[in-house]
Design a protein around this motif. Structure first.
Motif, PDB file in Angstrom:
ATOM      1  N   UNK A  24       1.121  -0.858   0.104  1.00  0.00           N
ATOM      2  CA  UNK A  24      -0.010   0.299   0.241  1.00  0.00           C
ATOM      3  C   UNK A  24       1.161   1.323   0.175  1.00  0.00           C
ATOM      4  N   UNK A  25       1.931   1.492   0.080  1.00  0.00           N
ATOM      5  CA  UNK A  25       3.483   2.460   0.076  1.00  0.00           C
ATOM      6  C   UNK A  25       2.520   2.840   1.252  1.00  0.00           C
ATOM      7  N   UNK A  26       2.924   2.173   2.192  1.00  0.00           N
ATOM      8  CA  UNK A  26       2.866   2.972   3.390  1.00  0.00           C
ATOM      9  C   UNK A  26       3.679   3.467   3.736  1.00  0.00           C
ATOM     10  N   UNK A  27       2.727   4.898   5.178  1.00  0.00           N
ATOM     11  CA  UNK A  27       4.666   4.632   6.283  1.00  0.00           C
ATOM     12  C   UNK A  27       5.228   3.525   7.022  1.00  0.00           C
ATOM     13  N   UNK A  28       6.157   3.601   8.021  1.00  0.00           N
ATOM     14  CA  UNK A  28       6.330   3.228   8.915  1.00  0.00           C
ATOM     15  C   UNK A  28       7.306   1.747   8.804  1.00  0.00           C
ATOM     16  N   UNK A  29       8.218   1.734   7.484  1.00  0.00           N
ATOM     17  CA  UNK A  29       8.807   0.773   7.659  1.00  0.00           C
ATOM     18  C   UNK A  29      10.179   0.447   9.002  1.00  0.00           C
ATOM     19  N   UNK A  30      10.781   2.058   9.027  1.00  0.00           N
ATOM     20  CA  UNK A  30      11.260   2.370  10.714  1.00  0.00           C
ATOM     21  C   UNK A  30      10.977   1.812  11.460  1.00  0.00           C
ATOM     22  N   UNK A  31       9.655   1.254  12.129  1.00  0.00           N
ATOM     23  CA  UNK A  31       9.931   1.136  12.829  1.00  0.00           C
ATOM     24  C   UNK A  31       9.068  -0.870  12.552  1.00  0.00           C
ATOM     25  N   UNK A  32       9.222  -0.856  11.669  1.00  0.00           N
ATOM     26  CA  UNK A  32       9.618  -1.985  11.038  1.00  0.00           C
ATOM     27  C   UNK A  32      10.773  -2.602  11.405  1.00  0.00           C
ATOM     28  N   UNK A  33      11.702  -2.912  10.664  1.00  0.00           N
ATOM     29  CA  UNK A  33      13.271  -2.711  10.596  1.00  0.00           C
ATOM     30  C   UNK A  33      13.102  -2.733  12.629  1.00  0.00           C
ATOM     31  N   UNK A  34      13.163  -1.660  13.774  1.00  0.00           N
ATOM     32  CA  UNK A  34      13.310  -2.075  14.788  1.00  0.00           C
ATOM     33  C   UNK A  34      12.704  -2.677  15.821  1.00  0.00           C
ATOM     34  N   UNK A  35      11.433  -3.306  14.981  1.00  0.00           N
ATOM     35  CA  UNK A  35      10.532  -4.113  15.695  1.00  0.00           C
ATOM     36  C   UNK A  35      11.139  -5.583  15.608  1.00  0.00           C
ATOM     37  N   UNK A  36      12.130  -5.994  15.071  1.00  0.00           N
ATOM     38  CA  UNK A  36      12.456  -7.236  13.614  1.00  0.00           C
ATOM     39  C   UNK A  36      13.765  -7.423  14.870  1.00  0.00           C
ATOM     40  N   UNK A  37      14.395  -5.699  14.973  1.00  0.00           N
ATOM     41  CA  UNK A  37      15.729  -5.539  15.097  1.00  0.00           C
ATOM     42  C   UNK A  37      15.970  -6.238  16.793  1.00  0.00           C
ATOM     43  N   UNK A  38      14.625  -5.752  17.500  1.00  0.00           N
ATOM     44  CA  UNK A  38      14.416  -5.862  18.805  1.00  0.00           C
ATOM     45  C   UNK A  38      14.284  -7.252  19.021  1.00  0.00           C
ATOM     46  N   UNK A  39      13.709  -7.738  17.800  1.00  0.00           N
ATOM     47  CA  UNK A  39      13.283  -9.546  18.511  1.00  0.00           C
ATOM     48  C   UNK A  39      14.200  -9.879  18.150  1.00  0.00           C
ATOM     49  N   UNK A  40      15.739  -9.688  17.692  1.00  0.00           N
ATOM     50  CA  UNK A  40      16.682 -10.356  16.763  1.00  0.00           C
ATOM     51  C   UNK A  40      17.625 -10.746  18.464  1.00  0.00           C
ATOM     52  N   UNK A  41      17.685  -9.089  18.577  1.00  0.00           N
ATOM     53  CA  UNK A  41      18.638  -8.793  20.090  1.00  0.00           C
ATOM     54  C   UNK A  41      17.548  -9.504  22.034  1.00  0.00           C
ATOM     55  N   UNK A  42      16.622  -9.711  21.944  1.00  0.00           N
ATOM     56  CA  UNK A  42      15.968 -10.568  22.562  1.00  0.00           C
ATOM     57  C   UNK A  42      15.893 -12.239  22.347  1.00  0.00           C
ATOM     58  N   UNK A  43      16.118 -13.078  21.056  1.00  0.00           N
ATOM     59  CA  UNK A  43      16.028 -13.929  21.110  1.00  0.00           C
ATOM     60  C   UNK A  43      17.456 -14.192  21.421  1.00  0.00           C
ATOM     61  N   UNK A  44      18.904 -13.221  20.865  1.00  0.00           N
ATOM     62  CA  UNK A  44      19.773 -13.937  20.880  1.00  0.00           C
ATOM     63  C   UNK A  44      20.241 -13.926  22.314  1.00  0.00           C
ATOM     64  N   UNK A  45      19.896 -13.056  22.931  1.00  0.00           N
ATOM     65  CA  UNK A  45      19.807 -13.012  25.061  1.00  0.00           C
ATOM     66  C   UNK A  45      19.298 -14.601  25.183  1.00  0.00           C
ATOM     67  N   UNK A  46      18.237 -14.884  24.981  1.00  0.00           N
ATOM     68  CA  UNK A  46      17.349 -16.093  25.341  1.00  0.00           C
ATOM     69  C   UNK A  46      18.000 -17.218  25.355  1.00  0.00           C
ATOM     70  N   UNK A  47      18.478 -17.414  23.861  1.00  0.00           N
ATOM     71  CA  UNK A  47      19.231 -18.765  23.613  1.00  0.00           C
ATOM     72  C   UNK A  47      20.425 -18.482  23.860  1.00  0.00           C
ATOM     73  N   UNK A  48      21.580 -17.400  24.222  1.00  0.00           N
ATOM     74  CA  UNK A  48      22.632 -17.622  24.557  1.00  0.00           C
ATOM     75  C   UNK A  48      22.767 -18.120  26.508  1.00  0.00           C
TER      76      UNK A  48
END
Length: 174
Positions: A24-48
């Motif tokens: 739909x060519x909407x705004x919010x791409x940066x928020x999606x990327x930030x959310x996925x990076x935060x998830x990756x960090x959270x998952x990395x800590x739990x995995x470690x």
């Protein structure tokens, strides 16, 4: 539980949001990327933590007290120790009476067995008895270690009277 479930679903919702934003060519791409990076960090800590055995649920229960420590109800008359700030059931650090310490047990009061009595009543009754049996000394407060329901169930049906000194002592008061 909701946070854990939301955390596990974060990448799914992130991908859905990314597809809709792109379509739909909407705004919010940066928020999606930030959310996925935060998830990756959270998952990395739990995995470690899981991989190294340092997650809280993987820790063995602490069964022993540190060296020199004892449960306050295991003290006997004449034992010197570093006093907790208030009366009640607690662990204490024993000390030889010839070294600095802030408290000294002077009497052990046996309590009747059976069901756990009201803790407030036990505290008031034993503190009054400790105060009646204590020697008059300036700069000294009489306190008592009383059982909790856990220590009562372990068979510790006693209270320990002790002197709490205003300053460090290096000799017994006996």
């Amino acid at each position: 539980m909701t946070g854990l479930l939301g955390g596990l679903l974060a990448p799914v919702f992130g991908v859905i949001a990314a597809v809709r934003i792109r379509k739909h060519r909407q705004r919010g791409w940066v928020l999606v990327i930030c959310g996925l990076v935060a998830f990756a960090a959270w998952a990395s800590v739990i995995t470690y933590q899981v991989a190294t055995g340092s997650a809280w649920w993987q820790q063995p229960p602490q069964e022993r007290l540190p060296e020199g420590a004892a449960h306050g109800l295991d003290l006997t008359a004449g034992d010197c120790f570093w006093s907790p700030p208030a009366s009640g059931a607690t662990d204490v650090l024993r000390a030889p009476c010839s070294t600095p310490h802030t408290a000294e047990a002077f009497e052990v009061l046996p309590l009747d067995g059976g069901a756990m009595p009201d803790i407030v009543e036990v505290y008031q009754r034993t503190l009054a008895r400790c105060e009646a049996d204590a020697r008059e000394m300036s700069g000294v407060r009489v306190q008592v270690v009383t059982p909790t329901s856990a220590s009562w169930n372990e068979g510790k049906h006693r209270a320990v009277c002790y002197y709490r000194f205003a300053t460090e002592m290096t000799a017994p008061v006996r």
